[in-house]
Scaffold this active site. Structure first.
Site, mmCIF file in Angstrom:
data_model
loop_
_atom_site.group_PDB
_atom_site.id
_atom_site.type_symbol
_atom_site.label_atom_id
_atom_site.label_comp_id
_atom_site.label_asym_id
_atom_site.label_seq_id
_atom_site.Cartn_x
_atom_site.Cartn_y
_atom_site.Cartn_z
ATOM 1 N N GLY A 15 -41.493 -35.503 -36.341
ATOM 2 C CA GLY A 15 -42.956 -35.351 -36.302
ATOM 3 C C GLY A 15 -43.744 -36.562 -36.757
ATOM 4 C CG HIS A 112 -39.935 -42.247 -22.542
ATOM 5 N ND1 HIS A 112 -38.988 -41.256 -22.687
ATOM 6 C CD2 HIS A 112 -39.260 -43.347 -22.112
ATOM 7 C CE1 HIS A 112 -37.808 -41.730 -22.363
ATOM 8 N NE2 HIS A 112 -37.938 -43.006 -22.014
HETATM 9 C C1 GRF Z 1 -40.366 -40.568 -30.300
HETATM 10 O O1 GRF Z 1 -39.567 -41.706 -30.203
HETATM 11 C C2 GRF Z 1 -40.989 -40.240 -28.964
HETATM 12 O O2 GRF Z 1 -41.197 -41.349 -28.166
HETATM 13 C C3 GRF Z 1 -39.974 -39.350 -28.313
HETATM 14 O O3 GRF Z 1 -39.418 -38.607 -29.367
HETATM 15 C C4 GRF Z 1 -39.549 -39.323 -30.591
HETATM 16 C C5 GRF Z 1 -40.233 -38.396 -31.538
HETATM 17 O O4 GRF Z 1 -40.326 -38.921 -32.840
HETATM 18 N N1 GRF Z 1 -40.562 -38.560 -27.255
HETATM 19 P P1 GRF Z 1 -41.233 -38.169 -33.893
HETATM 20 O O5 GRF Z 1 -40.740 -36.735 -33.992
HETATM 21 O O6 GRF Z 1 -42.645 -38.249 -33.427
HETATM 22 O O7 GRF Z 1 -41.001 -38.908 -35.176
#
Ligand code: GRF
Length: 204
Positions: A15, A112
């Protein structure tokens, strides 16, 4: 006073993107209201963050709804119940179902950790993305914010930001550099959507 945009979040894990956006809402960089956080993982950092801020939050997954269509409809219903204008995927590891896609057509965005259309699609998540980037000898990677369509990582690209790949990078060091950029990019894209600098195919 102009109405603030209501954001609904779907998140599976840590998160940190959610945290960056919540912080920007709190300190006024984003004229938006975090309306609800939904997670498929009852133990996610994302739900813990929502708890900290006393935000409406719920766990919806195959554990709460064994039928995928019922789960999809439950997700759409929670978003609607909280008057969500824009759905923000923040590390959500599941596909968005047809009911949610229909209800929020062109109003679901995702981030992404690579420069789409490269290094995206099924199975391209977490360190796998960065391993593939390094293996291909890329000199640059980055982050992409895009609209969500039925297939993984396939919708209209709204913004990208580049990050250098250093010699000696491991997937973990590259991931950390990209993640820092993600946090800034996601907030900037939301601000641009709110201010009309980025126009979605539908009126919010
Ligand atoms: C991020 O690297 C995002 O690009 C991908 O999942 C990851 C989530 O990280 N879709 P977080 O949970 O926001 O720390």
């Amino acid at each position: 006073m102009e109405k603030k945009l209501r954001l609904g979040f779907l998140a599976s894990g840590r998160g940190s993107n959610l945290q960056a956006i919540l912080q920007a809402c709190r300190d006024g960089r984003l004229r938006a209201v975090p309306a609800v956080v939904i997670s498929n993982n009852a133990d996610s950092g994302a739900l813990a963050l929502a708890g900290h801020d006393a935000l409406p939050a719920c766990h919806l997954s195959s554990k709460t709804h064994s039928d995928p269509d019922a789960l999809d409809e439950a997700i759409a219903a929670v978003l609607q119940k909280h008057d969500v204008d824009l759905v923000v995927l923040a590390g959500y590891m599941k596909k968005i179902g047809p009911a949610t896609l229909r209800t929020y057509r062109y109003r679901i965005i995702n981030i992404h950790p690579a420069l789409l259309p490269h290094y995206g699609g099924k199975g391209m998540y977490g360190l796998t993305v960065h391993e593939a980037v390094i293996k291909s000898g890329e000199k640059e990677s980055g982050a992409t914010v895009h609209l969500v369509e039925e297939d993984y990582d396939s919708g209209l690209i709204l913004a990208q930001r580049r990050v250098p790949v250093h010699s000696g990078d491991t997937a973990a060091t590259l991931a950390a550099r990209v993640l820092e950029t993600e946090h800034a990019l996601y907030v900037d894209v939301l601000r641009d959507i709110i201010e009309g600098v980025i126009q979605l195919p539908v009126q919010l």
